[in-house]
Motif scaffolding. Structure first.
Motif, PDB file in Angstrom:
ATOM      1  N   ALA A   1      17.791  17.680  -1.082  1.00 17.39           N
ATOM      2  CA  ALA A   1      17.446  16.284  -1.344  1.00 17.39           C
ATOM      3  C   ALA A   1      18.333  15.362  -0.516  1.00 17.39           C
ATOM      4  O   ALA A   1      19.547  15.539  -0.459  1.00 17.39           O
ATOM      5  N   LEU A   2      17.721  14.396   0.121  1.00 13.48           N
ATOM      6  CA  LEU A   2      18.484  13.383   0.851  1.00 13.48           C
ATOM      7  C   LEU A   2      18.651  12.120   0.013  1.00 13.48           C
ATOM      8  O   LEU A   2      19.629  11.409   0.146  1.00 13.48           O
ATOM      9  N   ALA A   3      17.678  11.822  -0.829  1.00 13.23           N
ATOM     10  CA  ALA A   3      17.739  10.621  -1.668  1.00 13.23           C
ATOM     11  C   ALA A   3      18.269  11.020  -3.034  1.00 13.23           C
ATOM     12  O   ALA A   3      17.549  11.632  -3.824  1.00 13.23           O
ATOM     13  N   ARG A   4      19.536  10.730  -3.289  1.00 13.42           N
ATOM     14  CA  ARG A   4      20.164  11.236  -4.503  1.00 13.42           C
ATOM     15  C   ARG A   4      20.824  10.159  -5.342  1.00 13.42           C
ATOM     16  O   ARG A   4      21.374  10.435  -6.391  1.00 13.42           O
ATOM     17  N   ARG A   5      20.811   8.939  -4.841  1.00 13.26           N
ATOM     18  CA  ARG A   5      21.513   7.884  -5.574  1.00 13.26           C
ATOM     19  C   ARG A   5      20.634   6.647  -5.611  1.00 13.26           C
ATOM     20  O   ARG A   5      19.597   6.579  -4.973  1.00 13.26           O
ATOM     21  N   PHE A   6      21.093   5.646  -6.353  1.00 16.75           N
ATOM     22  CA  PHE A   6      20.302   4.415  -6.480  1.00 16.75           C
ATOM     23  C   PHE A   6      19.956   3.822  -5.117  1.00 16.75           C
ATOM     24  O   PHE A   6      18.852   3.345  -4.903  1.00 16.75           O
ATOM     25  N   HIS A   7      20.906   3.822  -4.190  1.00 16.39           N
ATOM     26  CA  HIS A   7      20.627   3.121  -2.950  1.00 16.39           C
ATOM     27  C   HIS A   7      19.725   3.917  -2.018  1.00 16.39           C
ATOM     28  O   HIS A   7      19.227   3.388  -1.034  1.00 16.39           O
ATOM     29  N   HIS A   8      19.501   5.207  -2.334  1.00 19.17           N
ATOM     30  CA  HIS A   8      18.523   5.974  -1.559  1.00 19.17           C
ATOM     31  C   HIS A   8      17.126   5.816  -2.135  1.00 19.17           C
ATOM     32  O   HIS A   8      16.146   5.763  -1.410  1.00 19.17           O
ATOM     33  N   ASN A   9      17.071   5.813  -3.439  1.00 17.56           N
ATOM     34  CA  ASN A   9      15.801   5.892  -4.181  1.00 17.56           C
ATOM     35  C   ASN A   9      15.736   4.612  -4.996  1.00 17.56           C
ATOM     36  O   ASN A   9      15.845   4.623  -6.196  1.00 17.56           O
ATOM     37  N   ARG A  10      15.593   3.517  -4.301  1.00 16.13           N
ATOM     38  CA  ARG A  10      16.002   2.219  -4.804  1.00 16.13           C
ATOM     39  C   ARG A  10      15.069   1.647  -5.882  1.00 16.13           C
ATOM     40  O   ARG A  10      13.922   1.309  -5.607  1.00 16.13           O
ATOM     41  N   PRO A  11      15.562   1.529  -7.107  1.00  9.74           N
ATOM     42  CA  PRO A  11      14.771   0.820  -8.097  1.00  9.74           C
ATOM     43  C   PRO A  11      14.826  -0.675  -7.817  1.00  9.74           C
ATOM     44  O   PRO A  11      15.775  -1.154  -7.190  1.00  9.74           O
ATOM     45  N   PRO A  12      13.821  -1.427  -8.277  1.00  5.93           N
ATOM     46  CA  PRO A  12      13.815  -2.868  -8.008  1.00  5.93           C
ATOM     47  C   PRO A  12      15.031  -3.558  -8.614  1.00  5.93           C
ATOM     48  O   PRO A  12      15.536  -3.156  -9.661  1.00  5.93           O
ATOM     49  N   THR A  13      15.504  -4.587  -7.949  1.00 14.20           N
ATOM     50  CA  THR A  13      16.586  -5.406  -8.487  1.00 14.20           C
ATOM     51  C   THR A  13      16.001  -6.730  -8.981  1.00 14.20           C
ATOM     52  O   THR A  13      14.801  -6.961  -8.853  1.00 14.20           O
ATOM     53  N   ILE A  14      16.868  -7.570  -9.467  1.00 12.95           N
ATOM     54  CA  ILE A  14      16.428  -8.872  -9.976  1.00 12.95           C
ATOM     55  C   ILE A  14      15.793  -9.698  -8.855  1.00 12.95           C
ATOM     56  O   ILE A  14      14.942 -10.544  -9.095  1.00 12.95           O
ATOM     57  N   LEU A  15      16.163  -9.408  -7.606  1.00 16.40           N
ATOM     58  CA  LEU A  15      15.592 -10.165  -6.483  1.00 16.40           C
ATOM     59  C   LEU A  15      14.204  -9.650  -6.086  1.00 16.40           C
ATOM     60  O   LEU A  15      13.485 -10.320  -5.349  1.00 16.40           O
ATOM     61  N   ASP A  16      13.830  -8.466  -6.568  1.00 11.93           N
ATOM     62  CA  ASP A  16      12.477  -7.959  -6.319  1.00 11.93           C
ATOM     63  C   ASP A  16      11.492  -8.454  -7.375  1.00 11.93           C
ATOM     64  O   ASP A  16      10.288  -8.266  -7.235  1.00 11.93           O
ATOM     65  N   ALA A  17      12.020  -9.035  -8.446  1.00  9.57           N
ATOM     66  CA  ALA A  17      11.165  -9.468  -9.549  1.00  9.57           C
ATOM     67  C   ALA A  17      10.224 -10.572  -9.065  1.00  9.57           C
ATOM     68  O   ALA A  17      10.565 -11.336  -8.172  1.00  9.57           O
ATOM     69  N   PRO A  18       9.033 -10.643  -9.668  1.00 14.31           N
ATOM     70  CA  PRO A  18       8.100 -11.708  -9.297  1.00 14.31           C
ATOM     71  C   PRO A  18       8.733 -13.080  -9.514  1.00 14.31           C
ATOM     72  O   PRO A  18       9.494 -13.266 -10.467  1.00 14.31           O
ATOM     73  N   LEU A  19       8.420 -14.009  -8.626  1.00 14.94           N
ATOM     74  CA  LEU A  19       8.975 -15.356  -8.785  1.00 14.94           C
ATOM     75  C   LEU A  19       8.449 -15.997 -10.065  1.00 14.94           C
ATOM     76  O   LEU A  19       9.158 -16.721 -10.742  1.00 14.94           O
ATOM     77  N   GLU A  20       7.165 -15.729 -10.368  1.00 15.94           N
ATOM     78  CA  GLU A  20       6.567 -16.243 -11.604  1.00 15.94           C
ATOM     79  C   GLU A  20       6.075 -15.052 -12.411  1.00 15.94           C
ATOM     80  O   GLU A  20       5.425 -14.166 -11.859  1.00 15.94           O
ATOM     81  N   PHE A  21       6.367 -15.050 -13.707  1.00 13.53           N
ATOM     82  CA  PHE A  21       5.876 -13.973 -14.553  1.00 13.53           C
ATOM     83  C   PHE A  21       5.286 -14.540 -15.840  1.00 13.53           C
ATOM     84  O   PHE A  21       5.892 -15.386 -16.499  1.00 13.53           O
ATOM     85  N   THR A  22       4.097 -14.084 -16.180  1.00 10.37           N
ATOM     86  CA  THR A  22       3.482 -14.442 -17.451  1.00 10.37           C
ATOM     87  C   THR A  22       3.171 -13.152 -18.196  1.00 10.37           C
ATOM     88  O   THR A  22       2.574 -12.241 -17.622  1.00 10.37           O
ATOM     89  N   GLY A  23       3.614 -13.074 -19.428  1.00  8.59           N
ATOM     90  CA  GLY A  23       3.319 -11.892 -20.244  1.00  8.59           C
ATOM     91  C   GLY A  23       2.755 -12.331 -21.580  1.00  8.59           C
ATOM     92  O   GLY A  23       3.348 -13.172 -22.261  1.00  8.59           O
ATOM     93  N   ASP A  24       1.627 -11.774 -21.951  1.00 11.31           N
ATOM     94  CA  ASP A  24       0.991 -12.186 -23.206  1.00 11.31           C
ATOM     95  C   ASP A  24       0.062 -11.064 -23.672  1.00 11.31           C
ATOM     96  O   ASP A  24      -0.068 -10.047 -22.990  1.00 11.31           O
ATOM     97  N   ALA A  25      -0.559 -11.274 -24.812  1.00  8.25           N
ATOM     98  CA  ALA A  25      -1.495 -10.268 -25.322  1.00  8.25           C
ATOM     99  C   ALA A  25      -2.655 -10.968 -26.014  1.00  8.25           C
ATOM    100  O   ALA A  25      -2.531 -12.138 -26.416  1.00  8.25           O
TER     101      ALA A  25
END
Lengths: 212, 841
Positions: free
Chosen positions: B748-772
């Motif tokens: 495996a070459l991707a073994r840590r967060f920075h290899h297999n990068r989960p989204p950060t707060i800066l990847d979050a949508p600028l606008e978010f609406t959540g409802d049901a």
């Protein structure tokens, strides 16, 4: 580009750069053996570490209290806080400056304590999540109160790091926009990825802090 | 029902401990004389330990004990291991002499310090014989290729006896199990022919021999009716769960009992699994897990590696802390299986899907057979209601980290595989994306999955997908954005919008609820739900509190420690808990109300039915009694009132707990035996707007709306948090998270967060609406379904659809849609250049 500029301007990112330099200077000491530690006397190897090693007995000012401890040169602040001072509120999520769970304030600036050697904290003021509430009354800090009122966070393993990063950021920018605060705490990772609620809670904390 | 608590925001009672740093996760516990352990793990993807000498290491300073595979209990015959597989010689055992993936633990050393343990690991003399390995599922299907295990390369399920009536196996791919389910799968050798590969066509998955198949409807007829038929191959990636808290665990023994502090998605169900993994009787195991730092399916329930500190501490006769590092977590921390799928889909002119012919391969890793490829099929059959469908598949073994359910297992992959095809067809047929989803949407008691021996398909309890699509369209301002964004380019920026429908199972049944009204008038809820951040450990009790009409401030919740006598509870996985445990809570509150009425009637006179429970009292013709008085009376009466006698139908785990707690107050206890017609499924609709920089290939999610059809809303703020967090996981799969391998050595070459990068707060949508839509499910007393899983697939599908809307349908045929895929495809006139069928790139 605009975004990058914003994050470059935040003081703690400057300090993170400094800290990376520090890690580079420390070389191998900060790499593979950084997470290792010991609680008993050393067997079969020199405890003194590299030539010219620092004094092992160290006074650390943590949460306003001087603490006298025996720390080897390679020990990180995170491990010392957790295993020598019993301050387990500081979490270790990656131990390699990727996730920010171990963020503490050092002289009011947020640092990843997993990548900060304990000996470097000599003569500085360290504040952890345990040091935010008023010790006499137990009254929560504004950012902590924001978390409670807005139910920020889910599993909360990242919470101490986010709260410390926000507390530090607000000292430089007490009245941030959501976007500015997001940049200010973007060195912290949440795997529940509850960023929307986290930001709401932190903004509430900023509001409480301004009201005093 | 009144809505004083249900449907209201509140702050969970564990928050103060969390925000002050007092909350103790596994690694925060300290015990006198605690040793630390380090693990020696395999440096190779597949090997056999040829020679092992631990004597030098055992003589090292501070070393107290060494645990090897020979110390692990054999897999008990008939026990169910993991999600799907009955135990066998082929099951995972925690430590092994034949590692099947890089990073698989071989042995563990306990020493007085972690440094000494690490130094002793270096002194272990070990020699490995490298064995053939495979990290890409298609590689092992070629003639003459290596197999991941010495026994073979695919899981094959022997023909099943006819299942019991009404026990539909849709949903989760027909779990095996001790309870008379289908026979346990076996590892066998299967190779496709050279012709299979030659005939597949460029970029298309070969349709070689499959081991598993189901269908419904008339497929041939369906394709005949189709005005448009598409034939597409899509590859979803394998991804680690990466909870922020690794699977660190600490164990010690006292008076012959094991006390294990660990990280788990269920407090009570971890008892049985630790017992099995460690070879200790279940009544000698206690689990302490008040706080778990995320699981996402990787800790159901707990982790097999809990057996290491458990058995090491027994051997060393001292407590043992096993700290798992981030890099170790990459290997042993479980992962979502990638799915390779080929889809032939027929559409009528109006967009209705007439037929789906699906072939799917699950990149299974070396251990338990995972149902992801199969669940991807049942998910597609539910989400898009094709008139006829055939699913064929293979569960292929690879020498990659073990796979297990990850948030929306198979469901996310199914949605991601199908959505780009739906959107492509919509464009070809000139139909709006939302309309395309509406015409194919499930409604009411929608059928799904294979034709069962009864001649019918399984069906859901309810579906309000069209209502949710409409609500989302309005909140997202679909029409407005369509005009402004869809296919619009400005300089280097291209914008697009997408929508996706994502179902997933939304609840289980049959668990127990337990509460005690104490003589001080407080109501104490006992719960075995794991506290991993979903808030359900607390939320679900608000149903019972509301039925008892007791202020929330008067309630205490006992959780996270099996020494505190907890009832039988579901695992917090597969969006089960909010549904299962509000039903169980309803049963316990109903029982408590009945007992309050009976006690009041006995004490004050009259018949029980004439008494009402409200305002912290039970009142009727003879006057009223406070909860405190009633509790005192219950203790005096004994018997069923204070838990000395409990209903026969309760789980034994609950009975033992009730017996231990008897005499403390009025006990309300009950099993969820409420009827349910259909399988509970929840749905989330995702609406996304993206902006792609065509010069550098970066993607920004501008706007995201998630609308749940998840039954009644239990806790609005938590609902939004689950919708957002799940959406971000889908975003990560669409854009950033992937593995990479050195295929020559299988490392495996991707073994840590920075290899297999989960989204950060800066990847979050600028606008978010959540409802049901907040429409009650008719098949559960409180109307609540789960919400955790379906947002993942919704965001995954909607974001990929939005990228296709911005750049065209041929840009990508795999996820994540990374910057390199975008810029190279754009260079190539909008047609993909990436490899179509290679895993982990």
């Amino acid at each position: 580009m605009e975004d990058n500029k914003m994050s470059e301007e935040t003081p703690q990112s400057v300090s993170r750069r400094n800290f990376i330099k520090g890690v580079i200077a420390a070389g191998a000491v900060a790499s593979s053996s950084a997470y290792l530690f010991r609680t008993t006397t050393m067997h079969g190897q020199s405890a003194a570490g590299p030539v010219g090693a620092v004094e092992r007995l160290l006074t650390l000012n943590v949460n306003g209290q001087d603490r006298r401890i025996d720390v080897m040169p390679q020990e990180t602040l995170a491990m010392v806080l957790r295993y020598k001072l019993g301050l387990t509120g500081t979490k270790i999520g990656c131990d390699r400056a990727e996730c920010g769970a171990c963020t503490v304030l050092i002289d009011d600036v947020p640092h990843y304590s997993c990548s900060y050697l304990a000996h470097r904290a000599r003569g500085k003021k360290v504040v952890t999540i345990e040091g935010l509430a008023d010790p006499a009354t137990g009254k929560l800090s504004p950012v902590q109160q924001g978390v409670v009122d807005e139910q920020g966070f889910q599993c909360a393993f990242c919470m101490p790091g986010f709260v410390m990063a926000t507390t530090g950021y607000l000292k430089t920018n007490p009245n941030p926009t959501r976007q500015e605060l997001a940049h200010g705490i973007s060195g912290n990772l949440c795997r529940c990825q509850d960023y929307d609620k986290i930001l709401t809670a932190m903004m509430k904390g900023a509001e409480y802090a301004r009201k005093g | 029902m009144a809505t004083k608590l249900v449907g209201q925001n509140y702050s969970t009672p564990d928050l103060i401990a969390k925000v002050t740093g007092k909350a103790k996760y596994s690694e925060d516990h300290r015990v006198d004389g605690m040793l630390f352990c380090k693990i020696l793990s395999s440096p190779m993807p597949h090997a056999r330990v040829r020679r092992l000498d631990t004597s030098k290491a055992m003589g090292m300073p501070g070393v107290k004990a060494i645990l090897t595979a020979d110390d692990m209990p054999g897999a008990a015959a008939g026990a169910t291991l993991g999600e799907n597989v009955q135990s066998s010689a082929q099951a995972e055992r925690g430590l092994t002499n034949e590692p099947l993936y890089q990073g698989e633990p071989i042995l563990a050393i306990a020493a007085t310090s972690e440094l000494e343990a690490a130094e002793a690991i270096e002194a272990i003399e070990i020699d490995f014989e490298p064995l053939p390995f495979v990290v890409d599922p298609l590689d092992t299907l070629r003639p003459g290729s290596p197999n991941a295990r010495t026994q073979g390369n695919v899981w094959v399920r022997p023909p099943a006896p006819p299942p019991a009536q009404g026990r539909g196996e849709a949903g989760r791919g027909g779990r095996g199990g001790a309870g008379g389910g289908p026979p346990a799968p076996q590892v066998q050798v299967l190779k496709w022919t050279d012709d299979d590969f030659k005939n597949a066509g460029e970029g298309q998955l070969p349709l070689g021999k499959a081991t598993d198949e189901w269908s419904y409807g008339n497929l041939e007829e369906g394709f005949k009716k189709a005005d448009l038929t598409l034939d597409e191959t899509f590859v979803t990636q394998s991804t680690g769960h990466q909870p922020l808290e690794t699977r660190t665990a600490m164990a010690y023994w006292q008076n012959g009992k094991l006390y294990l502090h660990g990280s788990t998605q269920s407090t009570v169900q971890t008892v049985a699994s630790v017992a099995r993994w460690s070879g200790v009787p279940a009544n000698q195991v206690h689990i302490i897990s008040e706080y778990t730092g995320g699981g996402f399916g990787s800790k159901i329930p707990g982790s097999i590696f809990m057996a290491i500190p458990a058995l090491l501490s027994k051997k060393a006769n001292a407590p043992v802390m096993m700290r798992i590092t981030r890099e170790e977590e990459h290997f042993i921390g479980r992962a979502r299986p990638g799915v390779f799928a080929r889809m032939k889909v027929g559409f009528r002119k109006d967009g209705r899907i007439t037929a789906v012919d699906m072939y799917a391969i699950c990149d299974n890793g070396p251990y338990d057979a995972q149902g992801d490829a199969r669940t991807a099929g049942t998910t597609i059959s539910l989400a898009y209601q094709p008139e006829a469908m055939r699913w064929r598949g293979l569960t292929v073994l690879t020498n990659t980290p073990p796979k297990v359910s990850q948030r929306a297992p198979g469901g996310m992959q199914g949605v991601g595989i199908m959505e780009p095809i739906l959107t492509k067809a919509a464009k070809k047929l000139g139909i709006d994306q939302v309309e395309m989803h509406k015409i194919n949407a499930p409604a009411g008691k929608a059928p799904f999955g294979p034709t069962l021996p009864t001649g019918k398909q399984a069906y859901v309890t309810s579906a309000f997908v069209r209502e949710a699509l409409d609500k989302g369209r309005e909140l997202f301002k679909w029409e407005e954005k369509k005009a402004a964004y869809s296919g619009k380019k400005q300089g280097t920026k291209a914008r697009g919008i997408g929508v996706a429908v994502s179902p997933f199972s939304g609840g289980s049944v049959g668990f127990d609820g337990m509460l005690i009204i104490k003589p001080d008038g407080r109501v104490q809820f006992q719960t075995g739900i794991g506290n991993l951040g979903t808030e359900s450990a607390f939320d679900v009790h608000r149903v019972a509190a509301e039925m008892l009409d007791v202020p929330w401030e008067q309630c205490d919740i006992v959780f996270g420690n099996t020494t505190k006598n907890l009832p039988w509870t579901c695992v917090s996985a597969g969006s089960q808990t909010a549904h299962a445990m509000t039903r169980a809570g309803h049963a316990s509150a109903t029982d408590a109300i009945k007992k309050l009425q009976e006690i009041a009637a006995k004490t004050r006179g009259g018949n029980p039915e004439s008494y009402k429970v409200a305002g912290g009292k039970v009142s009727g013709p003879g006057g009223s009694m406070t909860f405190a008085q009633a509790a005192q009376k219950a203790i005096e009466l004994g018997g069923k009132y204070d838990g000395h006698e409990v209903p026969e139908e309760l789980n034994n785990f609950t009975k033992t707990s009730a017996t231990a707690l008897a005499g403390q107050g009025l006990m309300g206890v009950g099993k969820d035996a409420y009827p349910r017609d259909g399988q509970s499924q929840s749905y989330v609709i995702g609406y996304a707007a993206v902006e792609v920089d065509t010069e550098v290939g970066t993607i920004k999610v501008l706007d995201y709306t998630a609308i749940g059809d998840v039954g009644r809303i239990l806790n609005p703020r938590n609902l939004k948090g689950q919708l957002f967090g799940g959406s971000m996981l889908g975003l990560g799969h669409a854009l950033t998270q992937r593995w990479a391998y050195d295929t020559h050595y299988g490392l495996a070459l991707a073994r840590r967060f920075h290899h297999n990068r989960p989204p950060t707060i800066l990847d979050a949508p600028l606008e978010f609406t959540g409802d049901a839509v907040d429409l009650a499910d008719p098949e559960t007393p409180v109307g609540i379904r789960g919400v955790g899983e379906p947002p993942v697939g919704a965001a995954y599908g909607a974001i990929m659809n939005a990228i296709a809307d911005a750049l065209g349908d041929e840009i990508f045929k795999r996820s994540p849609v990374s910057a390199d895929i975008i810029i190279t495809s754009l260079e190539n006139g909008g047609k993909r250049t990436h490899e179509a069928l290679t895993a982990h790139i």
